[in-house]
Scaffold this motif. Sequence first.
Motif, PDB file in Angstrom:
ATOM      1  N   ALA A 182     -11.068  38.080 -52.985  1.00 14.13           N
ATOM      2  CA  ALA A 182     -12.274  37.226 -52.647  1.00 14.13           C
ATOM      3  C   ALA A 182     -12.551  36.469 -54.272  1.00 14.13           C
ATOM      4  O   ALA A 182     -13.181  35.556 -54.442  1.00 14.13           O
ATOM      5  N   ALA A 183     -12.152  37.354 -55.294  1.00 13.53           N
ATOM      6  CA  ALA A 183     -12.505  37.102 -56.540  1.00 13.53           C
ATOM      7  C   ALA A 183     -11.756  35.779 -57.225  1.00 13.53           C
ATOM      8  O   ALA A 183     -10.805  35.357 -56.559  1.00 13.53           O
ATOM      9  N   ASP A 184     -12.339  35.216 -58.042  1.00 14.90           N
ATOM     10  CA  ASP A 184     -11.869  33.881 -58.500  1.00 14.90           C
ATOM     11  C   ASP A 184     -11.141  34.490 -59.739  1.00 14.90           C
ATOM     12  O   ASP A 184     -11.794  34.976 -60.673  1.00 14.90           O
ATOM     13  N   LEU A 185      -9.924  34.448 -59.775  1.00  7.16           N
ATOM     14  CA  LEU A 185      -8.944  34.842 -60.656  1.00  7.16           C
ATOM     15  C   LEU A 185      -8.737  33.369 -61.405  1.00  7.16           C
ATOM     16  O   LEU A 185      -8.075  32.423 -60.714  1.00  7.16           O
ATOM     17  N   VAL A 222      -0.081  39.762 -55.636  1.00  8.98           N
ATOM     18  CA  VAL A 222       0.593  39.176 -56.625  1.00  8.98           C
ATOM     19  C   VAL A 222      -0.408  37.703 -56.535  1.00  8.98           C
ATOM     20  O   VAL A 222      -0.815  37.437 -55.527  1.00  8.98           O
ATOM     21  N   TRP A 223      -0.475  36.846 -57.553  1.00  3.69           N
ATOM     22  CA  TRP A 223      -0.941  35.556 -57.517  1.00  3.69           C
ATOM     23  C   TRP A 223      -0.126  34.315 -58.105  1.00  3.69           C
ATOM     24  O   TRP A 223       0.990  34.525 -58.610  1.00  3.69           O
ATOM     25  N   HIS A 224      -0.641  33.258 -57.679  1.00  2.52           N
ATOM     26  CA  HIS A 224       0.190  32.051 -58.214  1.00  2.52           C
ATOM     27  C   HIS A 224      -0.611  30.876 -58.820  1.00  2.52           C
ATOM     28  O   HIS A 224      -1.741  30.618 -58.292  1.00  2.52           O
ATOM     29  N   ALA A 225      -0.160  30.134 -59.578  1.00  2.00           N
ATOM     30  CA  ALA A 225      -0.904  29.000 -60.021  1.00  2.00           C
ATOM     31  C   ALA A 225       0.127  28.152 -60.635  1.00  2.00           C
ATOM     32  O   ALA A 225       1.428  28.381 -60.765  1.00  2.00           O
ATOM     33  N   SER A 261     -12.316  38.295 -65.090  1.00  2.00           N
ATOM     34  CA  SER A 261     -11.412  37.412 -64.078  1.00  2.00           C
ATOM     35  C   SER A 261     -10.561  36.373 -64.643  1.00  2.00           C
ATOM     36  O   SER A 261     -10.106  35.302 -63.979  1.00  2.00           O
ATOM     37  N   VAL A 262     -10.276  36.593 -65.891  1.00  2.00           N
ATOM     38  CA  VAL A 262      -9.377  35.504 -66.680  1.00  2.00           C
ATOM     39  C   VAL A 262      -8.105  36.384 -67.307  1.00  2.00           C
ATOM     40  O   VAL A 262      -8.143  37.411 -67.894  1.00  2.00           O
TER      41      VAL A 262
END
Length: 107
Positions: A24-27, A55-58, A83-84
Amino acid sequence: MRAKTKGLLLGLACCLAPFAVVRAADLRIERVNMGSGLQNATGTENAQPVGDLGVWHAPQYMPGYPTAASIWPRVVEVECADSVCSGYTVTPDLGRGEYLFFRPIRK
């Protein structure tokens, strides 16, 4: 039986709670020329969680002729404070120009 099921569900909820907080966090990840984030822009980029895989994607720089699918998905570990996350540069040792995912690592 109901008390046992209730206890099991409560235990499961406690185990999964940390994952829900991360999800739920803003990453955000830093934009890097020839790397993570929207190209030719400054600042940070919103990242999206990839299912429940941790894992995350941008958006990122994708050299060569990328496909529409993650044929050779790879994970890059990046350091994060709050969160950065620090950005990454796409280098030849990461392989072909396919999608990269990142795993946040606490500093």
